[in-house]
Design a protein around this motif. Structure first.
Motif, PDB file in Angstrom:
ATOM      1  N   MET A  66       0.837  -1.054   0.058  1.00 10.69           N
ATOM      2  CA  MET A  66      -0.013  -0.155   0.253  1.00 10.69           C
ATOM      3  C   MET A  66       0.959   1.224   0.030  1.00 10.69           C
ATOM      4  O   MET A  66       1.781   1.487   0.774  1.00 10.69           O
ATOM      5  N   SER A  67       0.679   2.140  -0.975  1.00 10.95           N
ATOM      6  CA  SER A  67       1.552   3.318  -1.010  1.00 10.95           C
ATOM      7  C   SER A  67       0.397   4.461  -0.972  1.00 10.95           C
ATOM      8  O   SER A  67      -0.083   4.875  -1.942  1.00 10.95           O
ATOM      9  N   GLU A  68       0.294   5.104   0.176  1.00  9.51           N
ATOM     10  CA  GLU A  68      -0.340   6.224   0.179  1.00  9.51           C
ATOM     11  C   GLU A  68      -1.870   5.808  -0.339  1.00  9.51           C
ATOM     12  O   GLU A  68      -2.566   6.507  -0.851  1.00  9.51           O
ATOM     13  N   ASN A  69      -2.374   4.683   0.239  1.00 14.19           N
ATOM     14  CA  ASN A  69      -3.988   4.466   0.432  1.00 14.19           C
ATOM     15  C   ASN A  69      -4.221   3.734  -1.194  1.00 14.19           C
ATOM     16  O   ASN A  69      -5.369   3.823  -1.347  1.00 14.19           O
ATOM     17  N   ILE A  70      -3.121   3.651  -1.737  1.00  9.67           N
ATOM     18  CA  ILE A  70      -3.326   2.949  -3.228  1.00  9.67           C
ATOM     19  C   ILE A  70      -2.529   1.780  -3.206  1.00  9.67           C
ATOM     20  O   ILE A  70      -1.234   1.828  -2.913  1.00  9.67           O
ATOM     21  N   GLY A  71      -3.265   0.483  -3.772  1.00  7.86           N
ATOM     22  CA  GLY A  71      -2.376  -0.732  -3.893  1.00  7.86           C
ATOM     23  C   GLY A  71      -1.595  -0.827  -4.933  1.00  7.86           C
ATOM     24  O   GLY A  71      -2.107  -0.322  -6.126  1.00  7.86           O
ATOM     25  N   VAL A  72      -0.277  -1.137  -4.747  1.00  8.03           N
ATOM     26  CA  VAL A  72       0.600  -1.087  -5.738  1.00  8.03           C
ATOM     27  C   VAL A  72       1.130  -2.793  -5.875  1.00  8.03           C
ATOM     28  O   VAL A  72       1.608  -3.012  -4.993  1.00  8.03           O
ATOM     29  N   GLU A  73       0.989  -3.157  -7.235  1.00 12.32           N
ATOM     30  CA  GLU A  73       1.666  -4.628  -7.215  1.00 12.32           C
ATOM     31  C   GLU A  73       2.707  -4.575  -8.436  1.00 12.32           C
ATOM     32  O   GLU A  73       2.950  -3.945  -9.136  1.00 12.32           O
TER      33      GLU A  73
END
Length: 117
Positions: A66-73
């Motif tokens: 999670m990067s600033e409430n955004i999911g990053v895969e």
């Protein structure tokens, strides 16, 4: 003579790196080498392994953070020469191999319990 040395060096560089055994649900930190122009730096990517796919040389794993409430895969090939190291931070307690359901969860619901040893 130079050809033999070059072949030996290529063989030494192509050896598989030893990484800790990890599975889906584990939290890992991947140290990934990035080239920017003529400079090289190491970027640390820490997250939960949501899937491991492939076998042999084609094995790859997906890490979600999670990067600033955004999911990053991000998908990493296991035998990539750009992976400097993999550190196992937490062993997760999960009952599935693919954790796609984490994509729809937010906040405390998206946590994975830690396996007690």
């Amino acid at each position: 003579m130079d050809l033999i040395k070059a072949a030996e060096q290529a063989f030494a560089n192509s050896k598989e790196q030893e990484f800790p055994k990890f599975k889906s649900g584990d939290t890992v930190t991947v140290a990934y080498r990035i080239k920017e122009g003529n400079k090289e730096r190491i970027q640390y990517y820490r997250g939960v392994v949501i899937k491991i796919a492939g076998h042999g040389d084609q094995k790859r794993f997906t890490v979600r953070k999670m990067s600033e409430n955004i999911g990053v895969e991000r998908i990493f090939p296991l035998n990539s020469p750009f992976i400097d190291s993999i550190v196992l931070n937490k062993v997760g307690k999960v009952r599935r191999a693919k954790l796609y359901y984490l994509r729809s969860l937010t906040g405390k619901k998206a946590r994975i319990k830690e396996k007690r040893v």
